[in-house]
Design an enzyme around this catalytic site. Structure first.
Site: not given
Ligand SMILES: Cc1cc2nc3c(=O)[nH]c(=O)nc-3n(C[C@H](O)[C@H](O)[C@H](O)COP(=O)(O)OP(=O)(O)OC[C@H]3O[C@@H](n4cnc5c(N)ncnc54)[C@H](O)[C@@H]3O)c2cc1C
Length: 380
Positions: A363
């Site tokens: 989230e």
């Molecule tokens: C157990 C679990 C349950 C989940 N449940 C749901 C769900 O029900 N529905 C749903 O839609 N999603 C869900 N998610 C997804 C979750 O919301 C995302 O994993 C999260 O938003 C991060 O996206 P990403 O994994 O693609 O990481 P990325 O966006 O690739 O980020 C990787 C890293 O880069 C950093 N980063 C990215 N952009 C920036 C920026 N502009 N400035 C600084 N740092 C940055 C991030 O903070 C992170 O540290 C779930 C994830 C998990 C692991």
């Protein structure tokens, strides 16, 4: 600011505490090991009104406020964060979104069953290449007149294997960027809709997380939530409230670990006295207690903003950022206070430490919360 709790709120808090101790505690270690969560427990949470806490009673909900919801979230999360994430997604992301922006037909058809816990829902925004940058939606919902044709993949979907109703965010008008995104209600079992294997996770292992695959899935037009192009705003508004639930989850994980550590420190002896008499341990407990109370006040502030019709984007982001950091710090210290026992499953704190990590990620990661907070304070 008055954060004294009403009789009703205290009753909900106690009910959640009792349920967590009597129903969630037994088997919590085994559920974590086996990555399962019995339907029976979900049914009981529904019967007790935890699955649609803030939904109006006319749609089968409990008609409570956000404050009551965060109190319940804290108590459930002290014991089992896998249970509380199911509650949080169903309440904050699915029911709230449908009640606030859905049509009357959608509410009658889906919300009533979701709010009573008869079925549960999932919120599907994240994709392999669209996590923090949720505007980069690759899933498409092509307008075919009376229906949309849905194609694409969603990642990390909580309740993915268990839900009956999925709120899916998809791009309809690529030329309009995020103004061309829609939110669609998709039912389990619709032809072309496949659920991928369960993820093998570090924490919240009882909660099922799956990828979803959409291959030429026909979604009737009446399943679109709000006007054409409202989908991205729908997702952002919904997540702003969802963060309050996750902040309360983080608070509960921290408080659960602290309570176990406090109790343990008063029993375990080293160098002829209880370890709580060693200042190094006592000061850890003092820090934990102080930070947990600060996190609690931020969570209550955000809940109060939502209940009073104030903007809660900033307070919700601050609550999630701080409470999730406190959850991580506190659970690490709780393991430390338990010494070797902290490293094994029977004492619960290692699980709480693993569960805490996700609260800094989903989230909106902590980095994304800082973007939300800094934008909000700089623009003022
Ligand atoms: C157990 C679990 C349950 C989940 N449940 C749901 C769900 O029900 N529905 C749903 O839609 N999603 C869900 N998610 C997804 C979750 O919301 C995302 O994993 C999260 O938003 C991060 O996206 P990403 O994994 O693609 O990481 P990325 O966006 O690739 O980020 C990787 C890293 O880069 C950093 N980063 C990215 N952009 C920036 C920026 N502009 N400035 C600084 N740092 C940055 C991030 O903070 C992170 O540290 C779930 C994830 C998990 C692991």
């Amino acid at each position: 600011m008055d954060f004294s709790l009403s009789e009703e709120q205290l009753m909900i808090q106690q009910a959640a505490k009792d349920f967590a101790q009597s129903e969630l505690m037994p088997g919590v270690i085994e559920r974590d090991d086996s990555q399962t969560f019995p339907d029976e427990l979900v049914r009981k949470m529904g019967e007790l009104g935890f699955m649609g806490m803030m939904v109006n009673e006319k749609y089968g909900g409990s008609g409570l406020d956000t404050q009551a919801y965060v109190l319940a979230m804290e108590e459930l999360s002290k014991v089992d964060a896998s249970a509380s994430v199911m509650v949080s997604v169903n309440n904050s992301l699915v029911c709230w979104g449908l009640e606030t922006y859905g049509s009357e037909e959608q509410k009658q058809k889906y919300l009533t069953r979701l709010a009573s816990g008869e079925i549960i829902g999932a919120f599907c925004l994240s994709e392999p290449e669209a996590g923090s940058d949720a505007t980069s939606q690759k899933t498409t919902a092509i307008d075919k007149g009376d229906h949309y044709l849905l194609n694409g993949t969603k990642n990390w979907i909580t309740n993915g294997g268990r839900a009956e109703v999925f709120l899916v965010i998809a791009q309809t008008h690529a030329d309009k960027g995020h103004h061309g995104i829609n939110a669609l209600i998709v039912e389990k079992g619709t032809p072309g809709f496949e659920i991928g294997p369960k993820e093998n996770k570090l924490g919240i292992r009882g909660s099922d997380t799956h990828s979803l695959l959409f291959n030429d899935v026909i979604v009737p037009k009446e399943n679109r939530i709000g006007a054409d192009g409202f989908g991205f705003k729908f997702a952002m508004k919904t997540l702003a409230g969802g963060r309050i639930g996750i902040a309360a989850q983080a608070l509960g994980i921290a408080a659960g670990a602290y309570e176990l550590a406090l109790q343990y420190s008063k029993q375990r002896k080293a160098f002829g006295t209880e370890i709580s008499n060693h200042q190094a341990i006592a000061f850890k407990l003092a820090d934990m207690h102080t930070k947990i109370q600060a996190a609690r006040l931020l969570v209550y502030q955000a809940a109060s903003d939502k209940d009073n019709g104030n903007d809660y984007t900033l307070s919700g982001a601050m609550a999630k950022l701080y409470a999730s950091d406190v959850a991580m710090e506190t659970t690490v210290e709780a393991v430390q206070i338990h010494g070797g026992n902290g490293f094994v499953k029977d004492y619960h704190v290692e699980r709480l430490m693993r569960d805490a990590k996700i609260t800094q990620i989903y989230e909106g990661t902590s980095e994304i919360q800082k973007i939300v907070i800094s934008r909000s304070i700089i623009k003022d």
